[in-house]
Scaffold this motif. Structure first.
Motif, PDB file in Angstrom:
ATOM      1  N   LYS A  42       0.833  -1.205   0.000  1.00 52.63           N
ATOM      2  CA  LYS A  42       0.000   0.000   0.000  1.00 52.63           C
ATOM      3  C   LYS A  42       0.866   1.253   0.000  1.00 52.63           C
ATOM      4  O   LYS A  42       0.565   2.213  -0.710  1.00 52.63           O
ATOM      5  CB  LYS A  42      -0.922   0.010   1.220  1.00 52.63           C
ATOM      6  N   LEU A  43       1.931   1.236   0.788  1.00 53.33           N
ATOM      7  CA  LEU A  43       2.835   2.384   0.846  1.00 53.33           C
ATOM      8  C   LEU A  43       3.469   2.639  -0.518  1.00 53.33           C
ATOM      9  O   LEU A  43       3.554   3.782  -0.974  1.00 53.33           O
ATOM     10  CB  LEU A  43       3.915   2.152   1.900  1.00 53.33           C
ATOM     11  N   HIS A  44       3.893   1.553  -1.186  1.00 51.10           N
ATOM     12  CA  HIS A  44       4.491   1.690  -2.520  1.00 51.10           C
ATOM     13  C   HIS A  44       3.478   2.280  -3.504  1.00 51.10           C
ATOM     14  O   HIS A  44       3.819   3.172  -4.297  1.00 51.10           O
ATOM     15  CB  HIS A  44       4.992   0.332  -3.005  1.00 51.10           C
ATOM     16  N   LYS A  45       2.230   1.804  -3.463  1.00 49.67           N
ATOM     17  CA  LYS A  45       1.195   2.316  -4.363  1.00 49.67           C
ATOM     18  C   LYS A  45       0.925   3.798  -4.094  1.00 49.67           C
ATOM     19  O   LYS A  45       0.790   4.588  -5.041  1.00 49.67           O
ATOM     20  CB  LYS A  45      -0.096   1.520  -4.201  1.00 49.67           C
ATOM     21  N   ILE A  46       0.862   4.168  -2.831  1.00 51.31           N
ATOM     22  CA  ILE A  46       0.598   5.579  -2.489  1.00 51.31           C
ATOM     23  C   ILE A  46       1.753   6.454  -2.954  1.00 51.31           C
ATOM     24  O   ILE A  46       1.535   7.535  -3.519  1.00 51.31           O
ATOM     25  CB  ILE A  46       0.355   5.726  -0.973  1.00 51.31           C
ATOM     26  N   ARG A  47       2.985   5.999  -2.744  1.00 50.66           N
ATOM     27  CA  ARG A  47       4.142   6.775  -3.204  1.00 50.66           C
ATOM     28  C   ARG A  47       4.130   6.919  -4.721  1.00 50.66           C
ATOM     29  O   ARG A  47       4.473   7.975  -5.259  1.00 50.66           O
ATOM     30  CB  ARG A  47       5.436   6.123  -2.729  1.00 50.66           C
ATOM     31  N   GLN A  48       3.729   5.848  -5.424  1.00 54.10           N
ATOM     32  CA  GLN A  48       3.645   5.909  -6.882  1.00 54.10           C
ATOM     33  C   GLN A  48       2.574   6.898  -7.318  1.00 54.10           C
ATOM     34  O   GLN A  48       2.779   7.668  -8.259  1.00 54.10           O
ATOM     35  CB  GLN A  48       3.348   4.507  -7.447  1.00 54.10           C
ATOM     36  N   GLN A  49       1.431   6.902  -6.631  1.00 49.85           N
ATOM     37  CA  GLN A  49       0.372   7.851  -6.953  1.00 49.85           C
ATOM     38  C   GLN A  49       0.839   9.290  -6.726  1.00 49.85           C
ATOM     39  O   GLN A  49       0.540  10.176  -7.536  1.00 49.85           O
ATOM     40  CB  GLN A  49      -0.864   7.578  -6.094  1.00 49.85           C
TER      41      GLN A  49
END
Length: 171
Positions: free
Chosen positions: A98-105
């Motif tokens: 989830k953290l990786h996805k949020i950082r990507q967003q």
């Protein structure tokens, strides 16, 4: 190894319990010897005896609960601990994802904003150039129209001959 530690633990607990019982008995007998009044002694001994019995029962119940817990831990402890660690690992992995996805967003949003700002800057530069061109063309056209009007007025005022003289002077 685990069973040996459990047996050592239970043996040490049993020896502690035995020592506690011995201390209680020694304390009770020492108190009995100190009192000389026979009537008062019997009343005090009965109260102390009941207190010691109550205390021993509470300690024995506590030891029984601890031994039951150790047996349950021996039977089910390792499996439940392994399951708990696996659950923690899965939770950690999902949170990392989830953290990786949020950082990507966030990064995608920042890039989109940068593109918008760059495009808006380029558009403003282009529009400024067009405006300057339009203003300079308008000015040139106005000056040209002004010259034509002046020439028409001169022609009207002085006629054809003056006009030719005027054009000759300009050249």
């Amino acid at each position: 190894v685990y069973l040996q530690q459990l047996q050592k633990l239970s043996e040490s607990q049993q020896s502690k319990l035995h020592k506690i019982r011995q201390q209680i008995q020694d304390t009770n007998w020492a108190r009995k010897r100190e009192h000389t009044d026979a009537g008062n002694l019997l009343h005090q001994l009965k109260g102390e005896w009941l207190s010691a019995v109550s205390n021993s029962r509470a300690q024995l119940e506590h030891q029984d609960v601890r031994l039951s817990n150790l047996e349950l831990l021996k039977d089910y402890g390792c499996n439940s601990w392994t399951v708990y660690l696996q659950q923690l690992q899965k939770l950690s992995e999902s949170q990392q994802s989830k953290l990786h996805k949020i950082r990507q967003q966030i990064q995608d949003t920042n890039w989109a904003r940068k593109r918008e700002h760059t495009d808006a800057g380029n558009l403003l530069h282009q529009l400024k150039g067009e405006w300057l061109s339009a203003v300079s063309n308008s000015r040139a056209q106005l000056e040209h129209q002004d010259v034509r009007l002046s020439n028409l007025e001169l022609l009207k005022d002085y006629g054809c001959n003056s006009w030719t003289v005027y054009l000759q002077q300009l050249q």
